[in-house]
Design a protein around this motif. Sequence first.
Motif, PDB file in Angstrom:
ATOM      1  N   HIS A  37       0.825  -1.211   0.000  1.00 60.12           N
ATOM      2  CA  HIS A  37       0.000   0.000   0.000  1.00 60.12           C
ATOM      3  C   HIS A  37       0.859   1.261   0.000  1.00 60.12           C
ATOM      4  O   HIS A  37       1.064   1.891  -1.034  1.00 60.12           O
ATOM      5  N   LEU A  38       1.401   1.622   1.174  1.00 60.42           N
ATOM      6  CA  LEU A  38       2.264   2.800   1.273  1.00 60.42           C
ATOM      7  C   LEU A  38       3.700   2.443   1.616  1.00 60.42           C
ATOM      8  O   LEU A  38       4.579   3.291   1.545  1.00 60.42           O
ATOM      9  N   GLY A  39       3.948   1.196   2.029  1.00 60.29           N
ATOM     10  CA  GLY A  39       5.305   0.790   2.357  1.00 60.29           C
ATOM     11  C   GLY A  39       5.772   1.243   3.719  1.00 60.29           C
ATOM     12  O   GLY A  39       6.972   1.313   3.976  1.00 60.29           O
ATOM     13  N   ILE A  40       4.830   1.537   4.628  1.00 63.41           N
ATOM     14  CA  ILE A  40       5.213   1.995   5.964  1.00 63.41           C
ATOM     15  C   ILE A  40       4.152   1.554   6.958  1.00 63.41           C
ATOM     16  O   ILE A  40       2.953   1.563   6.655  1.00 63.41           O
ATOM     17  N   PHE A  41       4.586   1.132   8.158  1.00 63.54           N
ATOM     18  CA  PHE A  41       3.654   0.641   9.165  1.00 63.54           C
ATOM     19  C   PHE A  41       4.310   0.687  10.534  1.00 63.54           C
ATOM     20  O   PHE A  41       5.533   0.855  10.663  1.00 63.54           O
ATOM     21  N   PHE A  42       3.492   0.546  11.580  1.00 60.41           N
ATOM     22  CA  PHE A  42       3.992   0.399  12.937  1.00 60.41           C
ATOM     23  C   PHE A  42       4.124  -1.089  13.252  1.00 60.41           C
ATOM     24  O   PHE A  42       3.268  -1.889  12.860  1.00 60.41           O
ATOM     25  N   LEU A  43       5.184  -1.445  13.978  1.00 55.51           N
ATOM     26  CA  LEU A  43       5.392  -2.819  14.430  1.00 55.51           C
ATOM     27  C   LEU A  43       5.397  -2.807  15.957  1.00 55.51           C
ATOM     28  O   LEU A  43       6.289  -2.223  16.579  1.00 55.51           O
ATOM     29  N   SER A  44       4.383  -3.431  16.541  1.00 55.45           N
ATOM     30  CA  SER A  44       4.292  -3.494  18.000  1.00 55.45           C
ATOM     31  C   SER A  44       4.567  -4.911  18.485  1.00 55.45           C
ATOM     32  O   SER A  44       4.617  -5.850  17.695  1.00 55.45           O
ATOM     33  N   VAL A 248       9.668   0.541   3.861  1.00 56.13           N
ATOM     34  CA  VAL A 248      10.366  -0.123   2.772  1.00 56.13           C
ATOM     35  C   VAL A 248      11.389   0.839   2.175  1.00 56.13           C
ATOM     36  O   VAL A 248      11.122   2.023   2.001  1.00 56.13           O
ATOM     37  N   GLY A 249      12.581   0.301   1.839  1.00 57.49           N
ATOM     38  CA  GLY A 249      13.612   1.087   1.176  1.00 57.49           C
ATOM     39  C   GLY A 249      13.650   0.814  -0.316  1.00 57.49           C
ATOM     40  O   GLY A 249      12.932  -0.049  -0.839  1.00 57.49           O
ATOM     41  N   VAL A 250      14.500   1.546  -1.006  1.00 58.34           N
ATOM     42  CA  VAL A 250      14.581   1.459  -2.463  1.00 58.34           C
ATOM     43  C   VAL A 250      14.931   0.039  -2.921  1.00 58.34           C
ATOM     44  O   VAL A 250      14.398  -0.459  -3.913  1.00 58.34           O
ATOM     45  N   ASP A 258       8.869  -3.456  -7.956  1.00 53.22           N
ATOM     46  CA  ASP A 258       7.956  -2.338  -7.672  1.00 53.22           C
ATOM     47  C   ASP A 258       6.651  -2.777  -7.004  1.00 53.22           C
ATOM     48  O   ASP A 258       5.725  -1.960  -6.880  1.00 53.22           O
ATOM     49  N   GLN A 259       6.566  -4.012  -6.551  1.00 55.79           N
ATOM     50  CA  GLN A 259       5.344  -4.432  -5.860  1.00 55.79           C
ATOM     51  C   GLN A 259       5.261  -3.809  -4.467  1.00 55.79           C
ATOM     52  O   GLN A 259       4.170  -3.512  -3.984  1.00 55.79           O
ATOM     53  N   TYR A 260       6.417  -3.634  -3.807  1.00 56.58           N
ATOM     54  CA  TYR A 260       6.458  -2.974  -2.512  1.00 56.58           C
ATOM     55  C   TYR A 260       6.828  -1.504  -2.718  1.00 56.58           C
ATOM     56  O   TYR A 260       7.738  -1.191  -3.506  1.00 56.58           O
ATOM     57  N   CYS A 261       6.158  -0.627  -2.008  1.00 54.20           N
ATOM     58  CA  CYS A 261       6.334   0.820  -2.178  1.00 54.20           C
ATOM     59  C   CYS A 261       7.422   1.348  -1.241  1.00 54.20           C
ATOM     60  O   CYS A 261       7.453   1.002  -0.059  1.00 54.20           O
ATOM     61  N   ALA A 262       8.327   2.180  -1.767  1.00 51.68           N
ATOM     62  CA  ALA A 262       9.330   2.858  -0.943  1.00 51.68           C
ATOM     63  C   ALA A 262       8.875   4.313  -0.775  1.00 51.68           C
ATOM     64  O   ALA A 262       9.018   5.119  -1.685  1.00 51.68           O
ATOM     65  N   PRO A 263       8.293   4.662   0.364  1.00 56.29           N
ATOM     66  CA  PRO A 263       7.633   5.959   0.506  1.00 56.29           C
ATOM     67  C   PRO A 263       8.600   7.126   0.678  1.00 56.29           C
ATOM     68  O   PRO A 263       9.656   6.995   1.305  1.00 56.29           O
ATOM     69  N   LEU A 264       8.201   8.274   0.126  1.00 55.25           N
ATOM     70  CA  LEU A 264       8.889   9.518   0.435  1.00 55.25           C
ATOM     71  C   LEU A 264       8.474   9.951   1.836  1.00 55.25           C
ATOM     72  O   LEU A 264       7.289   9.875   2.200  1.00 55.25           O
TER      73      LEU A 264
END
Length: 327
Positions: A37-44, A248-250, A258-264
Amino acid sequence: MTVLDLPVIDFGAYCDPNSTAEQRQAVDQAIDKACRHLGIFFLSNHGIPEELSDQMRACIRQFFQLPLEEKLKNDVPTSNLRGYMNASNDNTPASRPYYETLGLYPPVNCFSNGLSPQIDPTTPKAKLPTTPDALGGQNSWPSDEFQAKTEEYLRHILQLKNRVFTSIAASLGLSASSRKRFDDTVFALSLNGYQGITEADISKSGANLPEHQDPGQVDSESISLQVQDRDGEWYDVQPIADAFVVNVGVILNRWTGDQYCAPLHRVIHRSENPRISAAIFTDPSFDTSIAPLPELAPVGKKLADQKEETFGEFLLDWVGEMTESKY
């Protein structure tokens, strides 16, 4: 600015030896969805001891509270990835940079024998890690205690990294040979300090840390972090206590075709109080290919058509594009 509700993924199933395959599969699916989706999340519930995290934050805070002349003793002038660096603008005194960082990167032992091309590896001078390598001079540690605490923290992060990558590899259905790319990795650290900036500062310089993508695979207070969505809109990220922000990184973006997004993302710290953070980058070894993994190569493109480039070549090009001034 609108606050972005990032997914909060409970990683407890991967830390509990008694968890079921179904519980772990649910975690796999949640991480995979967030990365697409956006390539960023919280991990608890990630298993890193809270006391150790507090001790690590205390070390970082104590370092950035030192006088500037003391912090400058950890400058590594021959490297853009190691040592103390800072940035100021006309509205901030030189003693209060609005962004400063202590960069730590291990010796590059698997690229050109870990040494700069100008160094003859057969000479007595070529003794890692005391000599420059392809990334310049070696790490400068503020103290033995700082180094010991950081290395203890990274031992726990390594276990977490292995578990996260196991989850990602499972959700992507990777072969054993493709999973090897996830195994041969190193940690790069950016320990950051941010002073509060005003609206006048923002209008002039834009941010404490300008928008960027991270070069590696994945990374790990007041609202300061902002993320750009797929429509180009910026959103604040509300921190969650005892949860890591993972993005996610580059390289992971490339490996997955390009399936996983590397967000700005960027940092704008509107506060009277300073802020610290610890960004941990999981990088491949320098001789690892950054072409898409065979099972994830874009449809219609042969692997032979993909540019053969190693992470070392990619990172050196990326470092070369950095501004001459150290942040």
